[in-house]
Design an enzyme around this catalytic site. Structure first.
Site, PDB file in Angstrom:
ATOM      1  N   GLU A 206      -9.791  -2.124 -23.669  1.00  0.00           N
ATOM      2  CA  GLU A 206      -8.430  -1.604 -23.823  1.00  0.00           C
ATOM      3  C   GLU A 206      -7.862  -1.924 -25.202  1.00  0.00           C
ATOM      4  O   GLU A 206      -6.650  -1.879 -25.403  1.00  0.00           O
ATOM      5  CB  GLU A 206      -7.521  -2.159 -22.727  1.00  0.00           C
ATOM      6  CG  GLU A 206      -7.984  -1.762 -21.338  1.00  0.00           C
ATOM      7  CD  GLU A 206      -6.978  -2.092 -20.247  1.00  0.00           C
ATOM      8  OE1 GLU A 206      -5.867  -2.556 -20.546  1.00  0.00           O
ATOM      9  OE2 GLU A 206      -7.318  -1.883 -19.079  1.00  0.00           O
ATOM     10  N   ASP A 243      -3.154 -10.790 -16.236  1.00  0.00           N
ATOM     11  CA  ASP A 243      -3.743 -10.125 -15.076  1.00  0.00           C
ATOM     12  C   ASP A 243      -5.039 -10.877 -14.784  1.00  0.00           C
ATOM     13  O   ASP A 243      -6.016 -10.752 -15.513  1.00  0.00           O
ATOM     14  CB  ASP A 243      -4.023  -8.645 -15.360  1.00  0.00           C
ATOM     15  CG  ASP A 243      -4.624  -7.937 -14.139  1.00  0.00           C
ATOM     16  OD1 ASP A 243      -4.818  -8.604 -13.102  1.00  0.00           O
ATOM     17  OD2 ASP A 243      -4.905  -6.722 -14.230  1.00  0.00           O
ATOM     18  N   GLU A 286      -0.571 -11.224 -12.542  1.00  0.00           N
ATOM     19  CA  GLU A 286      -1.012 -10.110 -11.675  1.00  0.00           C
ATOM     20  C   GLU A 286      -2.293 -10.484 -10.935  1.00  0.00           C
ATOM     21  O   GLU A 286      -3.167 -11.148 -11.498  1.00  0.00           O
ATOM     22  CB  GLU A 286      -1.249  -8.890 -12.580  1.00  0.00           C
ATOM     23  CG  GLU A 286      -1.731  -7.643 -11.866  1.00  0.00           C
ATOM     24  CD  GLU A 286      -1.906  -6.487 -12.867  1.00  0.00           C
ATOM     25  OE1 GLU A 286      -1.155  -6.419 -13.857  1.00  0.00           O
ATOM     26  OE2 GLU A 286      -2.812  -5.660 -12.653  1.00  0.00           O
ATOM     27  N   ASP A 313      -1.727  -5.518  -7.734  1.00  0.00           N
ATOM     28  CA  ASP A 313      -2.454  -4.324  -8.196  1.00  0.00           C
ATOM     29  C   ASP A 313      -3.509  -3.975  -7.155  1.00  0.00           C
ATOM     30  O   ASP A 313      -3.260  -3.200  -6.235  1.00  0.00           O
ATOM     31  CB  ASP A 313      -3.048  -4.612  -9.588  1.00  0.00           C
ATOM     32  CG  ASP A 313      -3.950  -3.494 -10.098  1.00  0.00           C
ATOM     33  OD1 ASP A 313      -3.921  -2.402  -9.523  1.00  0.00           O
ATOM     34  OD2 ASP A 313      -4.679  -3.718 -11.094  1.00  0.00           O
ATOM     35  N   LYS A 338       0.052   2.881 -10.376  1.00  0.00           N
ATOM     36  CA  LYS A 338      -0.984   3.645 -11.067  1.00  0.00           C
ATOM     37  C   LYS A 338      -1.210   4.957 -10.317  1.00  0.00           C
ATOM     38  O   LYS A 338      -1.753   4.943  -9.203  1.00  0.00           O
ATOM     39  CB  LYS A 338      -2.298   2.864 -11.057  1.00  0.00           C
ATOM     40  CG  LYS A 338      -2.317   1.586 -11.896  1.00  0.00           C
ATOM     41  CD  LYS A 338      -3.575   0.776 -11.536  1.00  0.00           C
ATOM     42  CE  LYS A 338      -3.922  -0.244 -12.594  1.00  0.00           C
ATOM     43  NZ  LYS A 338      -5.009  -1.152 -12.133  1.00  0.00           N
ATOM     44  N   ARG A 367      -4.916   3.042 -17.002  1.00  0.00           N
ATOM     45  CA  ARG A 367      -6.162   2.427 -16.562  1.00  0.00           C
ATOM     46  C   ARG A 367      -6.980   1.996 -17.773  1.00  0.00           C
ATOM     47  O   ARG A 367      -6.668   2.332 -18.902  1.00  0.00           O
ATOM     48  CB  ARG A 367      -7.001   3.421 -15.726  1.00  0.00           C
ATOM     49  CG  ARG A 367      -6.342   3.966 -14.470  1.00  0.00           C
ATOM     50  CD  ARG A 367      -5.811   2.905 -13.525  1.00  0.00           C
ATOM     51  NE  ARG A 367      -6.763   1.918 -13.066  1.00  0.00           N
ATOM     52  CZ  ARG A 367      -7.274   1.850 -11.845  1.00  0.00           C
ATOM     53  NH1 ARG A 367      -6.923   2.739 -10.935  1.00  0.00           N
ATOM     54  NH2 ARG A 367      -8.112   0.879 -11.502  1.00  0.00           N
ATOM     55  N   SER A 368      -8.070   1.285 -17.499  1.00  0.00           N
ATOM     56  CA  SER A 368      -8.909   0.856 -18.625  1.00  0.00           C
ATOM     57  C   SER A 368      -9.655   2.040 -19.257  1.00  0.00           C
ATOM     58  O   SER A 368      -9.913   2.046 -20.452  1.00  0.00           O
ATOM     59  CB  SER A 368      -9.877  -0.236 -18.185  1.00  0.00           C
ATOM     60  OG  SER A 368     -10.555   0.140 -17.009  1.00  0.00           O
ATOM     61  N   LYS A 389       2.576  -0.861 -18.729  1.00  0.00           N
ATOM     62  CA  LYS A 389       1.339  -1.550 -19.125  1.00  0.00           C
ATOM     63  C   LYS A 389       0.299  -0.486 -19.453  1.00  0.00           C
ATOM     64  O   LYS A 389      -0.067   0.296 -18.575  1.00  0.00           O
ATOM     65  CB  LYS A 389       0.872  -2.417 -17.932  1.00  0.00           C
ATOM     66  CG  LYS A 389      -0.464  -3.086 -18.115  1.00  0.00           C
ATOM     67  CD  LYS A 389      -0.916  -3.773 -16.818  1.00  0.00           C
ATOM     68  CE  LYS A 389      -2.247  -4.482 -17.029  1.00  0.00           C
ATOM     69  NZ  LYS A 389      -2.877  -4.919 -15.774  1.00  0.00           N
TER      70      LYS A 389
HETATM   71  C1  2PG Z   1      -5.787  -3.393 -14.214  1.00  0.00           C
HETATM   72  C2  2PG Z   1      -6.280  -2.213 -15.040  1.00  0.00           C
HETATM   73  C3  2PG Z   1      -5.581  -2.092 -16.358  1.00  0.00           C
HETATM   74  P1  2PG Z   1      -8.571  -1.109 -14.541  1.00  0.00           P
HETATM   75  O1  2PG Z   1      -6.566  -4.091 -13.571  1.00  0.00           O
HETATM   76  O2  2PG Z   1      -4.583  -3.601 -14.131  1.00  0.00           O
HETATM   77  O3  2PG Z   1      -5.728  -3.254 -17.150  1.00  0.00           O
HETATM   78  O4  2PG Z   1      -7.666  -2.257 -15.212  1.00  0.00           O
HETATM   79  O5  2PG Z   1      -8.016   0.193 -14.980  1.00  0.00           O
HETATM   80  O6  2PG Z   1      -9.977  -1.350 -15.034  1.00  0.00           O
HETATM   81  O7  2PG Z   1      -8.442  -1.309 -13.063  1.00  0.00           O
HETATM   82 MG    MG Z   2      -4.832  -5.267 -12.608  1.00  0.00          MG
END
Ligand code: 2PG
Ligand code: MG
Length: 427
Positions: A206, A243, A286, A313, A338, A367-368, A389
């Site tokens: 990221e 996180d 998180e 999350d 998300k 997302r990542s 974020k």
């Molecule tokens: C998270 C996200 C963003 P990923 O865990 O919050 O950093 O990661 O999109 O890989 O779930």
């Molecule tokens: Mg997360």
């Protein structure tokens, strides 16, 4: 009807990790078009809408031809002739058409791209920017407080450290533009400190610095030092957000801290995190425990929740029912929002409403695996989500979102952030 949907088309495009993803484009009878690209996670919660991939050998099994075909076939047929401003009804059509609890038939990626593209085309048909369209009758706007990654670990950096995101929030900044300026200085200072210490080795998924540290706490120490090195007071001007993404290294109440070569139980992990909360200027944490460790989340929220934002999350996966359940239990106090975890914009909105109804805070999140798509920036402003974020302060798929906030701020005529007292309890 000029405003009716003439076509829905999906094409394969490529994301920030060089993996396939899909872009949906909705065109109306009068030629107005709107499009959106599905993002993708790497550390995903088990209750997320399914990201449909083709499997096989091409692109590591990550191709999205089946999801594209679902859009160009069934979804396009089901939406043809409909009014794009009826987001709720159209999302309900997508959900019914898929017919599975986790969107595995059409693909959560196909559905979220279409759902977001519908909002884009509906806004365009009313000649409104997306943030304004999503705001409906609301007339007061502010920009979200950025939560920005400085070091990226966990699944985004070859598990170099266990903790996934070491982030900053410029809680003392007077507005969004200044929050970005301060963040830029901290990001630069962190890079300089790493270079001096001989620890600089590129960036993670990221855009955050690759965490060449020996322990998780060393990264935390470095981050606090970077804040001070940039000339800010840690905890007053700029604070730390983490996180932990604990589902990635824990299950059944056991947590494997690979970078430190030890395994701990929920209580020992809680002790470690509470120690960090005492020693560092942390305002938000998180997924401090795995998604299957609700009791540890509850105990931690009881202990730390009054002072610190505890963000859910993987534990809630942008799901209204899960949020209501977690709130009843007293596990966490803030929801990460998300859209691709939910699979449609309407379900994303329902999750936000559930968080607000529970008195929780909310953070809109990318997302990542990302692209140039900036829908999330519009959604944060339009829906009044007070934090955002989107990863680090480098790489265009991240900067596109921060920069879009600057454009939206100019359009609003103000870069104002939510009132300071709203953090960490913003909803
Ligand atoms: C998270 C996200 C963003 P990923 O865990 O919050 O950093 O990661 O999109 O890989 O779930
Ligand atoms: Mg997360």
């Amino acid at each position: 009807m000029k405003r009716s949907i003439a076509s829905v088309h999906a094409r394969r495009v490529w994301d920030s990790r060089g993996r396939p993803t899909l872009e949906a484009e909705v065109t109306l009878a009068d030629g107005t078009a709107g499009r959106a690209i599905a993002p993708a996670g790497a550390s995903t919660g088990s209750a997320e809408a399914l990201d449909l991939r083709d499997g096989g050998t091409a692109f590591g099994g990550m191709d999205v031809q089946r999801a594209c075909a679902a859009v160009n076939g069934e979804i396009a047929a089901a939406l043809a002739g409909r009014d794009p401003t009826q987001q709720g009804a159209l999302d309900a059509v997508l959900i019914a058409l898929d017919g599975t609890p986790d969107k595995r038939r059409l693909g959560g990626n196909a559905m979220v791209a279409v759902s977001m593209a519908l909002a884009h085309v509906a806004a365009a048909s009313q000649r409104l920017p997306l943030w304004r369209y999503l705001a409906g009758s609301r007339t007061e706007f502010c920009l979200p407080l950025p939560e920005v990654q400085i070091f990226g670990g966990g699944a985004h950096a070859g598990r170099r450290v266990d903790v996934q995101d070491f982030m900053v929030v410029a809680i003392g900044a007077t507005d969004y533009a200044q929050a970005l300026e301060w963040t830029a200085e901290v990001y630069r200072a962190a890079g300089e400190l790493m270079a001096k210490a001989g620890r600089l080795s590129g960036v993670a998924d990221e855009g955050g610095w690759w965490p060449a540290f020996d322990t998780n706490e060393e990264a935390l120490e470095f981050l606090q030092r970077a804040i001070e090195h940039a000339g800010y007071t840690a905890g007053q001007d700029v604070a730390i957000a983490l996180d932990i993404a604990a589902s990635d290294f824990g299950k059944g109440g056991r947590y494997r801290l690979a970078c430190e070569g030890r395994e701990v139980d929920s209580d020992a992990l809680a002790e470690m995190l509470l120690g960090w909360l005492r020693r560092y200027a942390i305002v938000s944490i998180e997924d401090p425990f795995a998604e299957d460790d609700a009791q540890a989340l509850r105990r931690f929220t009881l202990e730390a929740g009054p002072k610190v934002q505890i963000v859910a999350d993987d534990f809630i996966c942008t799901n209204a029912l899960r949020i209501a359940g977690a709130a009843l239990l007293g596990a966490c106090n803030t929801a990460l929002i998300k859209p691709n975890q939910a699979g449609t914009l309407s379900e994303t909105r329902a999750a936000l409403d559930a968080a607000r109804a529970a008195g929780w805070g909310a953070i809109a999140s990318a997302r990542s695996g990302e692209t140039e798509d900036v829908t999330i920036s519009h959604l944060a402003v339009g829906w009044g989500v007070k934090q955002l974020k989107v990863g680090s302060f480098a790489r265009s798929e991240r900067m596109a979102k921060w920069n879009e906030g600057l454009r939206i701020g100019e359009a609003i005529g103000s870069f104002a952030l939510p009132p300071r007292c709203a953090f960490p309890w913003s909803n």
